[in-house]
Motif scaffolding. Structure first.
Motif, PDB file in Angstrom:
ATOM      1  N   ALA A  62       0.917  -1.390  -0.063  1.00 39.96           N
ATOM      2  CA  ALA A  62       0.110   0.017   0.020  1.00 39.96           C
ATOM      3  C   ALA A  62       0.780   1.241   0.000  1.00 39.96           C
ATOM      4  O   ALA A  62       0.446   2.257  -0.419  1.00 39.96           O
ATOM      5  N   ASP A  63       2.090   1.265   0.621  1.00 35.50           N
ATOM      6  CA  ASP A  63       2.974   2.428   0.451  1.00 35.50           C
ATOM      7  C   ASP A  63       3.595   2.571  -0.910  1.00 35.50           C
ATOM      8  O   ASP A  63       4.659   3.438  -1.040  1.00 35.50           O
ATOM      9  N   THR A 106     -12.315  18.075   0.709  1.00 36.85           N
ATOM     10  CA  THR A 106     -11.128  17.311   1.306  1.00 36.85           C
ATOM     11  C   THR A 106     -11.654  15.955   1.921  1.00 36.85           C
ATOM     12  O   THR A 106     -12.689  15.589   2.035  1.00 36.85           O
ATOM     13  N   GLY A 107     -10.742  15.044   1.682  1.00 33.97           N
ATOM     14  CA  GLY A 107     -10.962  13.736   2.358  1.00 33.97           C
ATOM     15  C   GLY A 107      -9.860  12.665   2.659  1.00 33.97           C
ATOM     16  O   GLY A 107      -8.737  13.169   2.192  1.00 33.97           O
ATOM     17  N   LYS A 108     -10.123  11.852   3.314  1.00 40.33           N
ATOM     18  CA  LYS A 108      -9.032  10.768   3.622  1.00 40.33           C
ATOM     19  C   LYS A 108      -9.663   9.349   3.601  1.00 40.33           C
ATOM     20  O   LYS A 108     -10.704   9.369   4.391  1.00 40.33           O
ATOM     21  N   ALA A 109      -8.951   8.566   3.036  1.00 39.98           N
ATOM     22  CA  ALA A 109      -9.386   6.982   3.105  1.00 39.98           C
ATOM     23  C   ALA A 109      -8.796   6.493   4.306  1.00 39.98           C
ATOM     24  O   ALA A 109      -7.494   6.676   4.568  1.00 39.98           O
ATOM     25  N   LYS A 110      -9.541   5.525   4.889  1.00 33.36           N
ATOM     26  CA  LYS A 110      -9.032   4.766   6.119  1.00 33.36           C
ATOM     27  C   LYS A 110      -7.887   3.933   5.525  1.00 33.36           C
ATOM     28  O   LYS A 110      -6.931   3.818   6.208  1.00 33.36           O
ATOM     29  N   TYR A 111      -8.006   3.157   4.565  1.00 32.84           N
ATOM     30  CA  TYR A 111      -7.057   2.161   4.120  1.00 32.84           C
ATOM     31  C   TYR A 111      -6.442   2.584   2.825  1.00 32.84           C
ATOM     32  O   TYR A 111      -6.879   1.938   1.900  1.00 32.84           O
ATOM     33  N   PRO A 112      -5.434   3.591   2.825  1.00 24.34           N
ATOM     34  CA  PRO A 112      -5.126   4.005   1.355  1.00 24.34           C
ATOM     35  C   PRO A 112      -4.385   2.985   0.548  1.00 24.34           C
ATOM     36  O   PRO A 112      -3.619   1.979   1.171  1.00 24.34           O
ATOM     37  N   LEU A 132      -4.520   9.732  -4.369  1.00 25.36           N
ATOM     38  CA  LEU A 132      -4.148   9.837  -2.891  1.00 25.36           C
ATOM     39  C   LEU A 132      -2.905   9.960  -2.555  1.00 25.36           C
ATOM     40  O   LEU A 132      -2.155   9.496  -2.908  1.00 25.36           O
ATOM     41  N   ASP A 133      -2.629  10.727  -1.500  1.00 22.58           N
ATOM     42  CA  ASP A 133      -1.054  10.839  -0.990  1.00 22.58           C
ATOM     43  C   ASP A 133      -0.908   9.467  -0.047  1.00 22.58           C
ATOM     44  O   ASP A 133      -1.948   8.722   0.017  1.00 22.58           O
ATOM     45  N   SER A 175     -15.861  12.644   5.847  1.00 22.32           N
ATOM     46  CA  SER A 175     -15.244  11.576   6.789  1.00 22.32           C
ATOM     47  C   SER A 175     -14.647  10.676   6.197  1.00 22.32           C
ATOM     48  O   SER A 175     -14.510  10.527   5.052  1.00 22.32           O
ATOM     49  N   GLU A 176     -13.700  10.086   6.963  1.00 22.33           N
ATOM     50  CA  GLU A 176     -12.820   8.805   6.191  1.00 22.33           C
ATOM     51  C   GLU A 176     -13.701   8.109   5.493  1.00 22.33           C
ATOM     52  O   GLU A 176     -14.861   7.613   5.762  1.00 22.33           O
ATOM     53  N   LEU A 177     -13.219   7.813   4.274  1.00 14.68           N
ATOM     54  CA  LEU A 177     -13.816   6.621   3.590  1.00 14.68           C
ATOM     55  C   LEU A 177     -13.610   5.116   3.967  1.00 14.68           C
ATOM     56  O   LEU A 177     -12.458   4.876   4.344  1.00 14.68           O
ATOM     57  N   ASP A 178     -14.600   4.456   4.055  1.00 12.87           N
ATOM     58  CA  ASP A 178     -14.590   3.110   4.861  1.00 12.87           C
ATOM     59  C   ASP A 178     -14.613   2.175   3.654  1.00 12.87           C
ATOM     60  O   ASP A 178     -15.676   1.791   3.167  1.00 12.87           O
ATOM     61  N   TRP A 179     -13.561   1.411   3.235  1.00  9.88           N
ATOM     62  CA  TRP A 179     -13.618   0.303   2.438  1.00  9.88           C
ATOM     63  C   TRP A 179     -12.795  -1.004   2.998  1.00  9.88           C
ATOM     64  O   TRP A 179     -12.107  -0.588   4.080  1.00  9.88           O
ATOM     65  N   PRO A 180     -12.697  -1.881   2.479  1.00  6.78           N
ATOM     66  CA  PRO A 180     -11.983  -2.927   3.091  1.00  6.78           C
ATOM     67  C   PRO A 180     -10.370  -2.830   3.060  1.00  6.78           C
ATOM     68  O   PRO A 180      -9.953  -2.172   2.429  1.00  6.78           O
TER      69      PRO A 180
END
Length: 200
Positions: A62-63, A106-112, A132-133, A175-180
């Motif tokens: 993921a990184d 603006t937004g942020k994913a829980k699991y980028p 996504l950063d 809010s943080e986007l919730d995906w698997p």
């Protein structure tokens, strides 16, 4: 000693599981090439394959780091292409900019997940894209007040429809986007240095 950034400009559509095993590697019948599994080699051997612009199977976390065997002081990182993908995909309507206030989402994913892109679409079908950063964050600026649809395009997997975003205030925070939980990305294909000038 610094890390090396690599790219995969020639990706293969063939299935790794369908290829004939050749030790830790596989033979691709479509191109009659040996596909080297980078997760089975150390940094030095991976560097030799890189210089040869070999065809490889790469597991990318993921990184953005490429999984290699063993431990090394240096790492390979997969480049996320697309300075152009950060630009507006369509021009604003003439005159609208002068009379309509500007807004921001603006937004942020829980699991980028490595290589994922946030895609914002307005009712007229105009589209804006942001990578996504490393922390899963994204920002869309200079927007008009309207209802947008937001989608996350994953580098490995189906797109995620986040839903509609109604812009009413000067600063709209999602809010943080919730995906698997993000999974490692598997890429098969030729790989080379992302910047040929960055040798060594």
């Amino acid at each position: 000693m610094r890390d090396i950034e690599v790219s995969f400009p020639a990706q293969c559509s063939q299935s790794w599981d369908a290829m004939e095993p050749r030790g830790c590697n596989r033979h691709c019948a479509a191109c009659d090439q040996t596909i080297h599994d980078l997760s089975e080699v150390g940094f030095d051997e991976a560097l030799n394959l890189l210089e040869a612009e070999a065809c490889v199977r790469a597991r990318i976390t993921a990184d953005g780091s490429v999984t290699l065997a063993g431990n090394a002081n240096r790492r390979l990182f997969a480049a996320v292409a697309a300075p152009l993908g950060l630009a507006l995909a369509a021009c604003s309507t003439t005159g609208l900019d002068e009379v309509t206030p500007r807004y921001e989402i603006t937004g942020k994913a829980k699991y980028p997940e490595f290589g994922s892109v946030a895609v914002l679409t307005d009712p007229a079908g105009r589209e804006w894209r942001r990578n996504l950063d490393s922390k899963g964050a994204f920002r869309f600026s200079n927007l008009h007040a309207t209802t947008y649809s937001l989608t996350i395009e994953r580098n490995c997997g189906e797109p995620i429809e986040v839903g509609e975003v109604v812009v009413r205030e000067d600063d709209v925070g999602l809010s943080e986007l919730d995906w698997p939980q993000a999974e490692d990305c598997i890429i098969i294909g030729v790989f080379r240095r992302a910047d040929p000038r960055a040798a060594g």
